[in-house]
Design a protein around this motif. Structure first.
Motif, short mmCIF file in Angstrom:
data_model
loop_
_atom_site.label_atom_id
_atom_site.label_comp_id
_atom_site.label_asym_id
_atom_site.label_seq_id
_atom_site.Cartn_x
_atom_site.Cartn_y
_atom_site.Cartn_z
N SER A 82 34.74 42.56 38.96
CA SER A 82 35.12 41.79 40.14
C SER A 82 33.92 41.03 40.69
N ASN A 83 34.05 39.71 40.78
CA ASN A 83 33.00 38.90 41.39
C ASN A 83 31.63 39.28 40.81
N SER A 84 31.61 39.33 39.49
CA SER A 84 30.42 39.77 38.78
C SER A 84 30.34 39.05 37.45
N ALA A 85 29.31 39.34 36.69
CA ALA A 85 29.11 38.67 35.41
C ALA A 85 28.16 39.49 34.55
N ALA A 86 28.02 39.07 33.30
CA ALA A 86 27.08 39.73 32.40
C ALA A 86 25.63 39.40 32.80
N LYS A 87 25.45 38.24 33.41
CA LYS A 87 24.14 37.82 33.91
C LYS A 87 24.37 37.04 35.19
N ILE A 88 23.64 37.35 36.24
CA ILE A 88 23.81 36.69 37.53
C ILE A 88 22.47 36.07 37.95
N GLY A 89 22.45 34.76 38.07
CA GLY A 89 21.25 34.08 38.53
C GLY A 89 20.13 34.11 37.51
N VAL A 90 18.96 33.72 37.99
CA VAL A 90 17.76 33.69 37.14
C VAL A 90 16.65 34.48 37.85
N ILE B 45 38.20 39.56 38.30
CA ILE B 45 38.71 39.06 39.59
C ILE B 45 37.64 38.18 40.20
N ALA B 46 38.04 37.00 40.67
CA ALA B 46 37.10 36.07 41.29
C ALA B 46 37.69 35.52 42.58
N GLY B 47 36.83 35.07 43.47
CA GLY B 47 37.25 34.38 44.68
C GLY B 47 36.97 32.90 44.56
N SER B 48 37.91 32.08 44.98
CA SER B 48 37.76 30.63 44.79
C SER B 48 36.57 30.06 45.56
N THR C 13 32.39 35.76 31.53
CA THR C 13 32.06 37.13 31.15
C THR C 13 33.28 37.88 30.62
N VAL C 14 34.40 37.84 31.33
CA VAL C 14 35.56 38.62 30.87
C VAL C 14 36.11 38.07 29.56
N ASP C 15 35.91 36.77 29.33
CA ASP C 15 36.37 36.18 28.06
C ASP C 15 35.59 36.72 26.86
N LEU C 16 34.46 37.41 27.11
CA LEU C 16 33.72 38.02 26.01
C LEU C 16 34.50 39.16 25.38
N VAL C 17 35.44 39.74 26.14
CA VAL C 17 36.19 40.91 25.67
C VAL C 17 37.59 40.49 25.26
N PRO C 18 37.96 40.66 24.00
CA PRO C 18 39.29 40.25 23.54
C PRO C 18 40.40 40.93 24.33
N GLY C 19 41.41 40.13 24.69
CA GLY C 19 42.56 40.66 25.40
C GLY C 19 42.37 40.84 26.89
N SER C 20 41.25 40.39 27.42
CA SER C 20 40.99 40.56 28.85
C SER C 20 41.88 39.65 29.68
N LYS C 21 41.99 39.99 30.98
CA LYS C 21 42.75 39.20 31.94
C LYS C 21 41.81 38.66 33.02
N PHE C 22 42.27 37.59 33.67
CA PHE C 22 41.48 37.00 34.75
C PHE C 22 42.41 36.62 35.90
N GLU C 23 42.01 36.97 37.12
CA GLU C 23 42.80 36.64 38.30
C GLU C 23 41.89 35.96 39.33
N LEU C 24 42.40 34.88 39.92
CA LEU C 24 41.67 34.15 40.96
C LEU C 24 42.35 34.37 42.31
N ILE C 25 41.57 34.77 43.31
CA ILE C 25 42.09 34.93 44.67
C ILE C 25 41.63 33.73 45.49
N ARG C 26 42.57 32.91 45.85
CA ARG C 26 42.24 31.67 46.54
C ARG C 26 41.89 31.93 48.01
N GLY C 27 40.91 31.15 48.49
CA GLY C 27 40.50 31.25 49.88
C GLY C 27 39.54 32.38 50.16
N ALA C 28 39.14 33.11 49.10
CA ALA C 28 38.24 34.25 49.28
C ALA C 28 36.87 33.93 48.70
N GLY C 29 35.85 34.59 49.24
CA GLY C 29 34.50 34.45 48.74
C GLY C 29 34.12 35.57 47.80
#
Length: 262
Positions: A118-126, A205-208, A221-237
């Motif tokens: 949720s609101n994360s990644a394999a690598k965040i920032g530099v 899970i991501a916030g728009s 990041t989630v696309d790295l894993v076969p069969g994964s799902k992705f959901e976007l919550i609009r209006g959220a940070g």
């Protein structure tokens, strides 16, 4: 309130719900404690065991001298779950918690049977960005970053509410050493290769309006894993479980059912 002294670290955790239920574990974001999930838990199905904890240097868990490594934070989660007798958990990690979840799923397949990034990644920032943040905290305290963090954490509508002050207070009251230590852990983490090797149910899970981990970063990041799902919550940070708890709980409940957890 529970405190476990594990390998010399006093870890604060909560263990709610059905003690015999299938375990669902929650890991918090940088700058928050386990109250991050207070709005979501009452909306989730009964019959599960819900475990939350404060990571090293946050909330009521012991603060140790920074910097921390991601391996250390993963180990903290590992020893807590072993202490609680947890196996085959559904792990929900937000921001740095999502990184901890990725690391734990790679290291201990027996502990994690499904993963929410949720609101994360394999690598965040530099690293340079994180070093600037660490230097600012060491020099001027977390207060110096608080207003900018609120803009990343929450959408415009939520920032206009009185509740914003409570979350700002939660941030600035975290130990500066803990915030700096966990920032160093994020800075040194690149999980693209290990996460791409995962073969388990994964939900992103991501916030728009997330200014810290934009939707495209989470999806990558989630696309790295076969069969994964992705959901976007609009209006959220960055903290949609706070801004849109009903939407968050619905998405999580659907994932629980789809994975056959419990």
């Amino acid at each position: 309130m529970h405190i476990a002294d594990l390998e010399g670290l006093a870890i604060h955790y909560r263990d709610d719900g059905d003690p015999d239920g299938a375990p669902i574990v929650f890991a918090n974001s940088l700058g928050t404690d386990l109250r991050l999930w207070d709005k979501v838990l009452p909306l989730l199905p009964q019959g599960f065991r819900y475990i939350r904890y404060d990571k090293r240097g946050h909330g009521l868990t012991q603060t140790t001298r920074p910097p921390y490594s991601m391996g250390t934070l993963v180990r903290d989660a590992e020893i807590l779950l072993d202490h609680l007798g947890v196996r085959d958990a559904l792990f929900v990690g937000l921001s740095i918690g999502g990184m901890i979840g990725q690391g734990l799923a790679v290291k201990r397949m027996d502990l994690v049977r499904a993963l929410v990034i949720s609101n994360s990644a394999a690598k965040i920032g530099v690293p340079s960005m994180w070093q600037e943040r660490i230097d600012a905290v060491n020099r001027d305290g977390i207060e110096s970053l608080a207003d900018a963090v609120m803009e990343r954490w929450f959408g415009r509508a939520f920032r206009a509410t009185e509740e914003l002050a409570a979350w700002r207070n939660m941030l600035v009251r975290q130990p500066a050493e803990g915030y700096a230590g966990c920032s160093a852990a994020i800075s040194g983490t690149d999980f693209y290769t290990p996460t791409s090797g995962l073969r388990l149910p994964v939900l992103g899970i991501a916030g728009s309006e997330d200014g810290a981990t934009p939707p495209d970063l989470v999806r990558e990041t989630v696309d790295l894993v076969p069969g994964s799902k992705f959901e976007l919550i609009r209006g959220a940070g960055h903290l949609p479980c706070v801004e849109k708890p009903e939407d968050y709980a619905r998405i999580l409940t659907d994932f629980i059912k789809e994975t056959g957890h419990g």
